[in-house]
Design a protein around this motif. Structure first.
Motif, short mmCIF file in Angstrom:
data_model
loop_
_atom_site.label_atom_id
_atom_site.label_comp_id
_atom_site.label_asym_id
_atom_site.label_seq_id
_atom_site.Cartn_x
_atom_site.Cartn_y
_atom_site.Cartn_z
N ILE A 1 4.28 -2.22 7.64
CA ILE A 1 5.03 -1.97 6.54
C ILE A 1 5.05 -3.17 5.53
O ILE A 1 5.09 -3.13 4.49
N LEU A 2 5.62 -4.38 6.42
CA LEU A 2 5.50 -5.62 5.54
C LEU A 2 4.25 -5.96 4.92
O LEU A 2 4.27 -6.21 3.57
N ARG B 1 7.57 -3.90 16.39
CA ARG B 1 7.08 -5.06 15.66
C ARG B 1 5.80 -4.80 14.98
O ARG B 1 5.60 -5.07 13.84
N ALA B 2 4.91 -4.22 15.67
CA ALA B 2 3.51 -3.78 14.81
C ALA B 2 3.71 -2.92 14.02
O ALA B 2 3.20 -3.18 12.78
N PHE C 1 -2.65 1.56 2.63
CA PHE C 1 -2.48 0.15 2.05
C PHE C 1 -2.50 -0.01 0.65
O PHE C 1 -1.65 -1.05 0.03
N PHE C 2 -3.44 0.58 -0.16
CA PHE C 2 -3.69 0.45 -1.52
C PHE C 2 -2.86 1.38 -2.41
O PHE C 2 -2.94 1.49 -3.46
N ALA C 3 -1.69 2.13 -1.73
CA ALA C 3 -0.81 3.02 -2.67
C ALA C 3 0.27 2.22 -2.95
O ALA C 3 1.01 1.89 -1.94
N ALA C 4 0.53 1.74 -4.08
CA ALA C 4 1.70 0.88 -4.31
C ALA C 4 2.93 1.42 -3.95
O ALA C 4 3.15 2.60 -4.30
N PRO C 5 4.06 0.70 -3.31
CA PRO C 5 5.28 1.14 -3.26
C PRO C 5 6.23 1.44 -4.54
O PRO C 5 5.59 0.90 -5.53
N ALA C 6 6.81 2.46 -4.78
CA ALA C 6 7.61 2.78 -5.93
C ALA C 6 8.19 1.75 -6.54
O ALA C 6 8.13 1.38 -7.74
#
Length: 285
Positions: A212-213, A206-207, A271-276
């Protein structure tokens, strides 16, 4: 407070907010509208009941626990059904049945509020009831239900005299603040999930899923939820605002503790690396 400090545009005019969703001849309520109204009202009612179950009423502790558990899951399932219903009827046929063709159809879905809120509901559905988890879902559901009611009953005297019209107008004018509070509440579930790792209720899955979410939420380009459109910006904007303000407030303290500063830098890099898939240009609002 967080949402008061967010850099958002001025409120829309009162007339524009009142006019949204209201017409001289209200349209007939179709099947999709009825489904969304039923599900969003269910989210609101069950969320309210779940919150009531937390009140320290003496003598009915077991009943309160049972009510809280039942309504918590009922609210999550109602929201989940609403989001999945929207995804199902919005799903388009791939331009070609190749990896690129399927990806072109799936990427917007994965980056949508509906998909990400569905994942959010599934993450917390198996665990113990946490009423604050319902706040973002109940807020979005209230906006959707209010929009439907205002659209179909805004012309009636009862809607005006009961305060429904004024409440709807006020909610529309302050939607950006509500969405900022939703983002703050979503992110606040992370410390709860991490703290539970040190209890018998621990769930590393869950964590990890929540981390990831939240990483994807920060880059979400969607400015709609259920069938309503945000007054300003998109979901990712409000999440980035929170992290930016948190960084600004804590930077002076963290800088004095080198080991902690290194850990925070690593977390910020993640966290601040945007997903592709979020590199596409966000939707205009």
């Amino acid at each position: 407070s967080i949402w008061r400090g967010s850099r958002v545009s001025p409120r829309p005019s009162r007339r524009a907010a009142a006019m949204s969703g209201t017409s001289a001849t209200p349209p007939k309520m179709d099947t999709r509208t009825r489904v969304f109204l039923a599900l969003t009202l269910s989210v609101c009612v069950n969320s309210f009941a779940c919150a009531l179950a937390t009140l320290p009423i003496p003598g009915i502790r077991n009943a309160r626990a049972a009510l809280g558990s039942l309504t918590f899951r009922a609210a999550l399932v109602s929201a989940l059904l609403g989001f999945l219903y929207r995804i199902a009827y919005s799903l388009k046929r791939p331009p070609s049945f190749t990896l690129a063709g399927v990806k072109a159809v799936m990427d917007p879905i994965v980056d949508s509020n509906g998909f990400q809120y569905s994942a959010y509901a599934l993450i917390f559905l198996p665990g113990r009831p946490i009423p604050t988890v319902l706040f973002p879902l109940a807020t979005c559901a209230a906006y959707q239900a209010g929009t439907i009611l205002n659209k179909h009953f805004g012309h009636t005297g009862f809607w005006v005299k009961s305060g429904g019209a004024a409440l709807f107008t006020h909610a529309q004018e302050n939607m950006h603040r509500a969405m900022m509070t939703c983002a703050t509440t979503e992110i606040s579930t992370l410390p709860i999930a991490c703290a539970e790792l040190f209890t018998p209720r621990r769930s590393f899955v869950r964590a990890a899923a929540l981390i990831i979410l939240l990483h994807r939420r920060k880059s979400c380009p969607d400015n709609t939820v259920f069938r309503i459109k945000y007054t300003y910006y998109d979901a990712g904007y409000y999440h980035r605002q929170f992290w930016s303000m948190l960084d600004e407030k804590t930077k002076p303290v963290i800088a004095k503790i080198p080991p902690l500063a290194a850990l925070v830098r690593a977390a910020k890099t993640f966290f601040f690396a945007a997903p592709a898939s979020s590199a596409r240009k966000p939707k205009a609002t």
